[in-house]
Write a protein that holds these residues in place. Structure first.
Motif, short mmCIF file in Angstrom:
data_model
loop_
_atom_site.label_atom_id
_atom_site.label_comp_id
_atom_site.label_asym_id
_atom_site.label_seq_id
_atom_site.Cartn_x
_atom_site.Cartn_y
_atom_site.Cartn_z
N TYR A 33 -4.57 -33.06 -29.57
CA TYR A 33 -3.45 -32.20 -29.90
C TYR A 33 -2.68 -32.82 -31.06
CZ TYR A 33 -3.95 -29.90 -25.31
OH TYR A 33 -4.43 -29.20 -24.22
N TRP A 48 -4.64 -27.57 -31.37
CA TRP A 48 -5.39 -28.16 -30.25
C TRP A 48 -6.88 -28.04 -30.53
CZ3 TRP A 48 -6.75 -25.12 -25.29
CH2 TRP A 48 -7.53 -25.91 -24.44
N GLU A 97 -9.21 -30.35 -18.00
CA GLU A 97 -9.88 -29.81 -16.82
C GLU A 97 -9.52 -28.34 -16.67
OE1 GLU A 97 -12.01 -31.62 -15.26
OE2 GLU A 97 -11.52 -33.50 -16.25
N GLY A 98 -9.87 -27.76 -15.56
CA GLY A 98 -9.65 -26.33 -15.37
C GLY A 98 -8.20 -25.91 -15.43
N ARG A 99 -7.28 -26.84 -15.07
CA ARG A 99 -5.87 -26.48 -15.05
C ARG A 99 -5.13 -27.03 -16.27
NH1 ARG A 99 -3.28 -26.59 -9.63
NH2 ARG A 99 -2.45 -28.61 -10.21
N GLY A 100 -5.87 -27.36 -17.31
CA GLY A 100 -5.22 -27.85 -18.51
C GLY A 100 -5.35 -29.36 -18.61
N PRO A 101 -4.81 -29.94 -19.69
CA PRO A 101 -4.92 -31.39 -19.87
C PRO A 101 -4.24 -32.14 -18.74
CG PRO A 101 -3.40 -30.45 -21.46
CD PRO A 101 -4.07 -29.31 -20.78
N GLU A 102 -4.91 -33.13 -18.23
CA GLU A 102 -4.38 -33.86 -17.09
C GLU A 102 -3.21 -34.74 -17.50
OE1 GLU A 102 -6.46 -31.91 -14.51
OE2 GLU A 102 -5.27 -33.62 -13.86
N THR A 103 -3.41 -35.61 -18.43
CA THR A 103 -2.35 -36.48 -18.93
C THR A 103 -2.57 -36.65 -20.42
OG1 THR A 103 -2.27 -37.69 -16.83
CG2 THR A 103 -1.26 -38.74 -18.75
N GLN A 104 -1.52 -36.45 -21.20
CA GLN A 104 -1.62 -36.65 -22.64
C GLN A 104 -1.18 -38.06 -22.99
OE1 GLN A 104 0.35 -33.61 -24.97
NE2 GLN A 104 -1.56 -32.48 -24.94
#
Lengths: 115, 109
Positions: A33, A48, A97-104
């Motif tokens: 990003y 992105w 993942e399926g619900r978006g970025p886990e940790t940026q």
């Protein structure tokens, strides 16, 4: 484990010039990003990239563009620089993942000054 | 899109004091992170906390997803805690984090 790296750290350009900023994500991260942070302001989403493709872009003119390479590193290009492009440009990487970025995880940023 | 509001916008503390920073969001979220931006501009991950409570040393965070807010607690503040604290959320299928405007914290010795 190396963190997110960005280059250069600082850059001075004049109006009308073009600039390329670079970002290397954390090993194993496929998403990159880009954000712009003008002085005293919050982070504005720019672009992105995931798996080599541009997935989304923020509300910025087309002279802001970029790409992601097969090794997941990324470049941000800004053409026809304007004074208001002066800002800190931040790159972040993550798993997506399926619900978006886990940790940026953010890099140290590139400070661009346009004179 | 989702709205993220952080309060207070500015906070000045004496070293050793405790503080609570708040992040309100307007829709359900899949992802919520707290970051600290130090005076040199580096954003440092504090917590990934879409729900529940986490603690890391003097810092802790709680997200009450059903009531659409998150709190960041800083105890026994130190001068090195100075900087801007950002909350960022992801809602629905956007995959794009929305950042709040931040809370600027100054801790005096």
């Amino acid at each position: 484990e190396a963190g997110v790296t960005q280059s250069p750290t600082h850059l001075i350009k004049t109006r009308g010039q073009q600039v390329t900023l670079r970002c290397s994500p954390i090993s194993g991260h496929t998403s990159v990003y880009w954000y712009q942070q003008a002085l005293g302001l919050g982070l504005q989403f720019l672009l992105w990239y995931d798996e080599g493709e541009e997935r989304n872009r923020g509300n910025f003119p087309p002279r802001f563009s970029g790409r992601q390479f097969p090794n997941y590193s990324s470049e941000l290009n800004v053409n026809a620089l304007e004074l208001e492009d002066s800002a800190l440009y931040l790159c972040a990487s993550s798993h997506t993942e399926g619900r978006g970025p886990e940790t940026q995880y953010f890099g140290p940023g590139t400070r661009l000054l346009v004179l | 899109g989702i709205q993220v509001e952080q309060s207070p916008p500015d906070l000045i503390l004496q070293e050793g004091a405790n503080s609570t920073l708040r992040c309100n969001f307007s829709d359900s979220v899949n992802n919520l992170q707290w970051f600290h931006q130090n005076p040199w501009g580096q954003l440092i991950n504090l917590f990934y906390i879409p729900s529940g409570t986490k603690q890391n040393g003097r810092l802790s965070a709680t997200t009450v997803a059903t009531e659409r807010y998150s709190l960041l607690y800083i105890s026994s503040s130190q001068t090195t805690d100075s900087g801007v604290y950002f909350c960022a959320v992801i809602s629905g299928g956007s995959y794009i984090p929305t950042f709040g405007r931040g809370t600027s914290l100054i801790v005096h010795p």
